[in-house]
Design an enzyme around this catalytic site. Structure first.
Site, mmCIF file in Angstrom:
data_model
loop_
_atom_site.group_PDB
_atom_site.id
_atom_site.type_symbol
_atom_site.label_atom_id
_atom_site.label_comp_id
_atom_site.label_asym_id
_atom_site.label_seq_id
_atom_site.Cartn_x
_atom_site.Cartn_y
_atom_site.Cartn_z
ATOM 1 N N HIS A 160 0.825 -1.217 0.000
ATOM 2 C CA HIS A 160 0.000 0.000 0.000
ATOM 3 C C HIS A 160 0.859 1.268 0.000
ATOM 4 C CE1 HIS A 160 -3.313 -2.695 1.292
ATOM 5 N NE2 HIS A 160 -2.355 -3.234 2.033
ATOM 6 N N SER A 281 15.479 21.681 -14.657
ATOM 7 C CA SER A 281 14.303 22.496 -14.927
ATOM 8 C C SER A 281 14.773 23.816 -15.540
ATOM 9 C CB SER A 281 13.561 22.738 -13.616
ATOM 10 O OG SER A 281 12.930 24.000 -13.638
ATOM 11 N N LYS A 287 16.610 21.486 -9.478
ATOM 12 C CA LYS A 287 15.884 20.267 -9.825
ATOM 13 C C LYS A 287 16.618 19.309 -10.738
ATOM 14 C CE LYS A 287 11.652 19.687 -10.005
ATOM 15 N NZ LYS A 287 10.422 19.619 -10.765
ATOM 16 N N GLU A 294 10.083 8.767 -16.866
ATOM 17 C CA GLU A 294 8.714 9.220 -17.115
ATOM 18 C C GLU A 294 8.303 8.898 -18.548
ATOM 19 O OE1 GLU A 294 8.733 13.342 -15.909
ATOM 20 O OE2 GLU A 294 9.168 12.786 -13.842
#
Ligand code: ARG
Length: 463
Positions: A160, A281, A287, A294
């Protein structure tokens, strides 16, 4: 003699079609990819025609040489396929005609594009399964390598997405090895289903010429011929099986990428993605985004749809061939290309990135990951039933949480308040590192069992 690129089907029935019709009908931009397969199939067919004396020895040689010239020109990128000739089959026939003249007009004797395209596509699928299997095996090798260097590193195992129990990173990675191993078996099943030769089926009813199917199978590397000509020209199940097995590889790559994306988040901080496979970024200087993963996730989600798209194309079609089938190729080519790219990228990401095992241990400690082991401590050493012991440990966890302490920050005195039999041994059970060695079953995260699993995995890949 030799004419320029004749339009193969120009008869009164096949008068010049409208531009719009060409736009929807022409498949050469996609099926030119079956060039090598179509040449091979045409060469094999020429041999079978020669055996029946439909082609004389001289004509056979002429055709073979003509096809070789086409191959050479194709390699030299000197061939421009014509959209007028619709597809790869008619383009090659037309090119052959432009090179060797009238003899080329005999090559389509006793066959149809229906058995031709089914055969070409099967050859392509067989080759692609082989390529995919090799690539998956390379990725599995990297999984083994990372597992070997992380055999004693502890990370939290989740259910979970909640911290559940400590496991070794090696054990976790080897779970993916199992998934990809299943994918290899599924690809082998696809190969088995694809390895049947449609040639001899012609349009649908079979050929009027007694083509030597054994010769055709030998030339093309098929282990047998299709049993029924109607089935042979309409069967695209092998393409569905192919896409379904690609779906499964996608499922596993998607799971892995999405997990590594989570792990690379600052909140998890379990995975340090290689700089080569992440981007910064444009505005936030701090970042590092896991774009490669992705994109694997995005692309594999698309691939997973393709098998149902093809099933929809095939659904409710009576026998035998329909032009609907032409749509199968884009699906199998695109899915294959995307999946191949995803596997390559995942392999490199795994090879080049590193895991933050120290943080794994800390997450386990901060989140009571050895609580189950503590429950077992009371069962094993204090003869308390598991349900009672579960309650006692739950109370200890509650107490520790309220007092903002980890388990290993509690004193024996504090622990004894929950059950007087608790003694110093409990600290052995609190220690996260001991949790994994305590596991007994063969499939468990016990490092000794994982070493065994890695050995077997290495043996499997050597086969
Ligand atoms: N381009 C066609 C396909 O991919 C080849 C077969 C065409 N056969 C026909 N009877 N129109 O399916």
């Amino acid at each position: 003699m030799a004419k320029k690129n004749i339009k193969i089907l120009s008869t009164s029935i096949n008068k010049k079609t409208s531009e719009l019709m060409d736009a929807i009908n022409t498949s050469i931009d996609i099926d030119s990819r079956l060039f090598n397969q179509d040449i091979k199939v045409t060469k094999a067919h020429a041999l079978a025609l020669n055996k029946l004396k439909i082609l004389t020895n001289q004509e056979l040689i002429k055709i073979q040489k003509g096809l070789d010239i086409i191959v050479k020109r194709h390699m030299d990128k000197k061939i421009k396929f014509s959209r007028e000739n619709e597809d790869i089959h008619m383009n090659i026939e037309s090119l052959l005609h432009s090179i060797i003249g009238e003899t080329a007009s005999k090559i389509h004797t006793g066959r149809s594009r229906n058995d031709q395209v089914a055969t070409d596509t099967r050859l392509w699928v067989l080759e692609s399964c082989k390529n995919l299997k090799n690539q998956i095996k390379l990725m599995m090798k990297v999984i083994i390598k990372q597992s070997k260097s992380n055999q004693s590193n502890i990370i939290p195992g989740f259910t979970h997405l909640q911290v559940a129990q400590p496991v070794t990173l090696a054990h976790h990675l080897m779970a993916y090895f199992e998934m990809f191993k299943r994918d290899l078996s599924q690809l082998e099943f696809v190969e088995q289903m694809t390895n049947e030769n449609p040639l001899g089926s012609a349009a649908l009813a079979g050929s009027n010429y007694n083509l030597d199917t054994k010769l055709l199978n030998k030339e093309l590397g098929f282990s047998k011929s299709k049993t029924n000509s109607l089935d042979a020209v309409s069967d695209r199940d092998f393409c569905v099986y192919f896409l379904q097995s690609l779906s499964m590889v996608s499922l596993h790559l998607g799971k892995m990428s999405s997990e590594l994306i989570l792990w690379s988040s600052n909140l998890f901080n379990l995975f340090d993605i290689s700089k080569n496979y992440s981007t910064g970024s444009s505005i936030m200087p701090q970042k590092r985004n896991p774009d490669s993963l992705e994109l694997i996730r995005g692309k594999t989600n698309i691939i997973r749809n393709q098998s149902s798209s093809l099933l929809n194309v095939l659904s409710n079609l009576p026998l035998t061939y329909f032009k609907d089938f032409q749509e199968d190729k884009k699906m199998i080519f695109d899915s294959y290309d995307d999946l191949k790219l995803c596997i390559d990228v995942m392999t490199e990401v795994l090879k080049e990135s590193s895991f933050n095992a120290d943080n794994g241990l800390k997450i386990c400690e901060d989140n009571f990951a050895s609580a189950t082991d503590l429950a077992d401590y009371l069962v094993l050493e204090k003869n308390i039933s598991f349900r009672d012991s579960y309650k006692i440990i739950a109370s200890i966890v509650n107490y520790a949480q309220l007092n903002k302490k980890n388990m290993n920050q509690l004193s024996l005195g504090e622990l004894k308040r929950f059950n007087h039999t608790i003694d110093h041994n409990i600290f052995q059970y609190i220690d996260i590192r001991n949790s994994v060695t305590r596991k007994k079953t063969p499939m468990s995260t016990n490092p000794k069992k994982v070493i065994e699993a890695i050995k077997n995995a290495e043996k499997f890949l050597k086969k």
